[in-house]
Design a protein around this motif. Sequence first.
Motif, PDB file in Angstrom:
ATOM      1  N   TRP A 151       0.863  -1.418   0.000  1.00 29.36           N
ATOM      2  CA  TRP A 151      -0.014  -0.237  -0.012  1.00 29.36           C
ATOM      3  C   TRP A 151       1.163   1.228   0.088  1.00 29.36           C
ATOM      4  O   TRP A 151       1.908   1.334   0.825  1.00 29.36           O
ATOM      5  N   ASP A 152       0.593   2.377  -0.876  1.00 28.32           N
ATOM      6  CA  ASP A 152       1.524   3.499  -0.831  1.00 28.32           C
ATOM      7  C   ASP A 152       0.372   4.560  -0.767  1.00 28.32           C
ATOM      8  O   ASP A 152      -0.659   4.702  -1.138  1.00 28.32           O
ATOM      9  N   ILE A 153       0.926   5.710  -0.154  1.00 28.78           N
ATOM     10  CA  ILE A 153       0.245   7.026  -0.066  1.00 28.78           C
ATOM     11  C   ILE A 153       0.395   7.580  -1.205  1.00 28.78           C
ATOM     12  O   ILE A 153       1.200   8.301  -1.438  1.00 28.78           O
ATOM     13  N   GLN A 154      -0.853   7.484  -1.905  1.00 29.95           N
ATOM     14  CA  GLN A 154      -0.750   8.435  -3.249  1.00 29.95           C
ATOM     15  C   GLN A 154      -0.746   9.996  -3.078  1.00 29.95           C
ATOM     16  O   GLN A 154      -1.467  10.473  -2.291  1.00 29.95           O
ATOM     17  N   GLY A 155       0.064  10.766  -3.528  1.00 28.87           N
ATOM     18  CA  GLY A 155       0.294  12.093  -3.485  1.00 28.87           C
ATOM     19  C   GLY A 155       0.968  12.545  -2.322  1.00 28.87           C
ATOM     20  O   GLY A 155       1.117  13.510  -1.998  1.00 28.87           O
ATOM     21  N   LEU A 156       1.579  11.442  -1.673  1.00 32.47           N
ATOM     22  CA  LEU A 156       2.316  11.924  -0.674  1.00 32.47           C
ATOM     23  C   LEU A 156       3.790  12.862  -1.015  1.00 32.47           C
ATOM     24  O   LEU A 156       4.355  12.829  -1.982  1.00 32.47           O
ATOM     25  N   GLN A 157       3.886  13.909  -0.149  1.00 37.38           N
ATOM     26  CA  GLN A 157       5.246  14.672  -0.067  1.00 37.38           C
ATOM     27  C   GLN A 157       6.035  14.676   1.030  1.00 37.38           C
ATOM     28  O   GLN A 157       5.278  14.621   2.229  1.00 37.38           O
ATOM     29  N   SER A 158       7.296  14.468   1.172  1.00 37.78           N
ATOM     30  CA  SER A 158       8.080  14.472   2.264  1.00 37.78           C
ATOM     31  C   SER A 158       9.551  15.069   1.641  1.00 37.78           C
ATOM     32  O   SER A 158       9.676  14.916   0.775  1.00 37.78           O
ATOM     33  N   ALA A 159      10.085  15.521   3.014  1.00 34.95           N
ATOM     34  CA  ALA A 159      11.291  16.096   2.732  1.00 34.95           C
ATOM     35  C   ALA A 159      12.075  16.239   4.049  1.00 34.95           C
ATOM     36  O   ALA A 159      11.435  16.333   5.220  1.00 34.95           O
ATOM     37  N   VAL A 160      13.412  16.245   3.894  1.00 38.63           N
ATOM     38  CA  VAL A 160      14.371  16.396   5.114  1.00 38.63           C
ATOM     39  C   VAL A 160      15.245  17.575   5.149  1.00 38.63           C
ATOM     40  O   VAL A 160      15.862  17.897   4.179  1.00 38.63           O
ATOM     41  N   HIS A 161      15.431  18.092   6.218  1.00 33.83           N
ATOM     42  CA  HIS A 161      16.430  19.201   6.465  1.00 33.83           C
ATOM     43  C   HIS A 161      17.508  18.733   7.407  1.00 33.83           C
ATOM     44  O   HIS A 161      16.943  18.280   8.563  1.00 33.83           O
ATOM     45  N   ILE A 162      18.785  18.806   7.029  1.00 35.19           N
ATOM     46  CA  ILE A 162      20.006  18.625   7.832  1.00 35.19           C
ATOM     47  C   ILE A 162      20.656  19.822   8.316  1.00 35.19           C
ATOM     48  O   ILE A 162      21.216  20.479   7.558  1.00 35.19           O
ATOM     49  N   SER A 163      20.928  19.817   9.637  1.00 35.15           N
ATOM     50  CA  SER A 163      21.753  20.770  10.294  1.00 35.15           C
ATOM     51  C   SER A 163      22.963  20.354  10.699  1.00 35.15           C
ATOM     52  O   SER A 163      22.987  19.592  11.716  1.00 35.15           O
ATOM     53  N   GLY A 164      23.890  20.183   9.678  1.00 32.96           N
ATOM     54  CA  GLY A 164      24.982  19.316   9.612  1.00 32.96           C
ATOM     55  C   GLY A 164      25.592  18.595   8.471  1.00 32.96           C
ATOM     56  O   GLY A 164      25.002  19.433   7.440  1.00 32.96           O
ATOM     57  N   THR A 165      25.959  17.450   8.524  1.00 38.43           N
ATOM     58  CA  THR A 165      26.371  16.908   7.584  1.00 38.43           C
ATOM     59  C   THR A 165      25.924  15.328   7.617  1.00 38.43           C
ATOM     60  O   THR A 165      26.352  14.705   8.625  1.00 38.43           O
ATOM     61  N   LEU A 166      25.364  14.898   6.700  1.00 40.95           N
ATOM     62  CA  LEU A 166      24.912  13.427   6.722  1.00 40.95           C
ATOM     63  C   LEU A 166      25.935  12.586   6.349  1.00 40.95           C
ATOM     64  O   LEU A 166      26.828  12.554   5.373  1.00 40.95           O
ATOM     65  N   ASN A 167      25.988  11.350   7.074  1.00 42.57           N
ATOM     66  CA  ASN A 167      26.832   9.975   6.895  1.00 42.57           C
ATOM     67  C   ASN A 167      28.251  10.758   6.949  1.00 42.57           C
ATOM     68  O   ASN A 167      29.262  10.289   6.103  1.00 42.57           O
ATOM     69  N   ASP A 168      28.656  11.767   7.792  1.00 40.79           N
ATOM     70  CA  ASP A 168      30.084  12.357   7.861  1.00 40.79           C
ATOM     71  C   ASP A 168      30.303  12.370   9.476  1.00 40.79           C
ATOM     72  O   ASP A 168      29.636  13.001  10.094  1.00 40.79           O
ATOM     73  N   ALA A 169      31.005  11.236   9.673  1.00 41.19           N
ATOM     74  CA  ALA A 169      31.505  11.220  11.282  1.00 41.19           C
ATOM     75  C   ALA A 169      32.583  12.131  11.808  1.00 41.19           C
ATOM     76  O   ALA A 169      32.933  12.217  12.954  1.00 41.19           O
ATOM     77  N   SER A 170      33.253  13.019  10.745  1.00 40.39           N
ATOM     78  CA  SER A 170      34.252  13.777  11.370  1.00 40.39           C
ATOM     79  C   SER A 170      33.702  15.256  11.815  1.00 40.39           C
ATOM     80  O   SER A 170      34.637  15.828  12.640  1.00 40.39           O
ATOM     81  N   ASP A 171      32.462  15.326  12.057  1.00 39.09           N
ATOM     82  CA  ASP A 171      32.185  16.569  12.671  1.00 39.09           C
ATOM     83  C   ASP A 171      31.113  16.255  13.474  1.00 39.09           C
ATOM     84  O   ASP A 171      30.402  15.048  13.515  1.00 39.09           O
ATOM     85  N   GLU A 172      30.393  17.168  14.344  1.00 42.61           N
ATOM     86  CA  GLU A 172      29.277  16.836  15.265  1.00 42.61           C
ATOM     87  C   GLU A 172      28.109  17.491  14.310  1.00 42.61           C
ATOM     88  O   GLU A 172      28.159  18.903  14.270  1.00 42.61           O
ATOM     89  N   ASP A 173      26.948  16.950  14.341  1.00 41.03           N
ATOM     90  CA  ASP A 173      25.468  17.522  13.769  1.00 41.03           C
ATOM     91  C   ASP A 173      24.913  18.148  14.817  1.00 41.03           C
ATOM     92  O   ASP A 173      24.993  18.026  16.050  1.00 41.03           O
ATOM     93  N   ASP A 174      23.695  19.238  14.388  1.00 42.49           N
ATOM     94  CA  ASP A 174      22.823  19.949  15.220  1.00 42.49           C
ATOM     95  C   ASP A 174      21.411  18.927  15.309  1.00 42.49           C
ATOM     96  O   ASP A 174      21.157  18.353  16.309  1.00 42.49           O
ATOM     97  N   TYR A 175      20.827  18.777  14.276  1.00 42.96           N
ATOM     98  CA  TYR A 175      19.508  18.168  14.200  1.00 42.96           C
ATOM     99  C   TYR A 175      19.099  17.873  12.728  1.00 42.96           C
ATOM    100  O   TYR A 175      19.725  18.294  11.918  1.00 42.96           O
TER     101      TYR A 175
END
Length: 354
Positions: A151-175
């Motif tokens: 089952w899929d949600i037809q017309g779904l909209q989703s987004a992500v905002h990253i305060s930091g860097t995704l998949n980067d362990a060299s720094d510390e992210d916020d949220y």
Amino acid sequence: MKYKLLLFIIGVFALNSAYAQNPPRSYIAYKTLDEIEIDGRAEEASWKEAPRSKDFIDIEGDKVPKYQTYMKMVYDEDNLYFYAKMKEPHIWGTLKQRDTVIFYNNDFEIFIDPDGDTHNYMEFEMNALNTVWDLFIVKPYREPAPIVDSWDIQGLQSAVHISGTLNDASDEDDYWSVEVAIPWEVLKEANIHNNIPEEEFWRVNFSRVNWDFDLTEGRYSRKKDKNGEYLPEYNWVWSPQGVINMHEPEHWGYVYFSSKNAGEQDEFEIPEDEKVKWMLYKLYRKHKNYFSKNKKWASSISEIENKPIKLNGETLQPKLEIHLAGWNIAVISPFTGKQYIIREDGKILTSKIK
């Protein structure tokens, strides 16, 4: 099915859990003030005026999570909107295929039961890569029933905002924050009224799954113990479940859909009849446990509850009915005169007494 074993384990926990000690939380969702752009940032006036939920708590309701999480909701004539902000020093994700088991990554989850009968509800999950998993659940895992993974949600909209860097362990992210729009045309499919629930309430809950992690050549993964077993996840939720199981919809929170705009004030209190339903679920569990212990069903309510049941100064008088298709427990609300019936499979029915 790929998570068949998980469903069995969850079902076992469900039948043996006690009712949540903390009452469900409630939230008022207001109408939007402006057009919402789904970008994960929630910078519109609607979001700024929308009330912020209480911070998420551990799923059992007795511990403060390591990282803060909160959510907001608003709606218009087309969509129901969700926003959540999750503090996180290490933001990572690996799963990129839709409808895979997203909670094997850190994730955010939405659960919606429009008519509050604990059957025919929707689950939505997403990770920091904006990979989603949506499914339709006919009955909670404690009762045998299909799970519609396709089952899929037809017309779904989703987004992500990253305060930091995704998949980067060299720094510390916020949220990281998520924003989701689900069309009413999809949500109404599981709503017996088939309308936008203005001045009504739905049963809703949210979960954030978080894992301890390992790093191998800079790549994140779930942490294992010395025996090679994955460490258990953290489950942080908006409304406490009282048990490590999201699939007990009777514990979910209450979302009231105000006819007012974001920024205005409205009030909502959980109706007394909802507490009558909570009592029925206690009896449902006691009867299941009675069968597990005695290998037969009880013949009267006194065999599973031998003390008077009091609720806000009123005495409830539930009746156990045995019939060819199984059993049910019925009670008349002293507050409204409505009759509530819980079936053997946990579904709540409502009828008026003439």
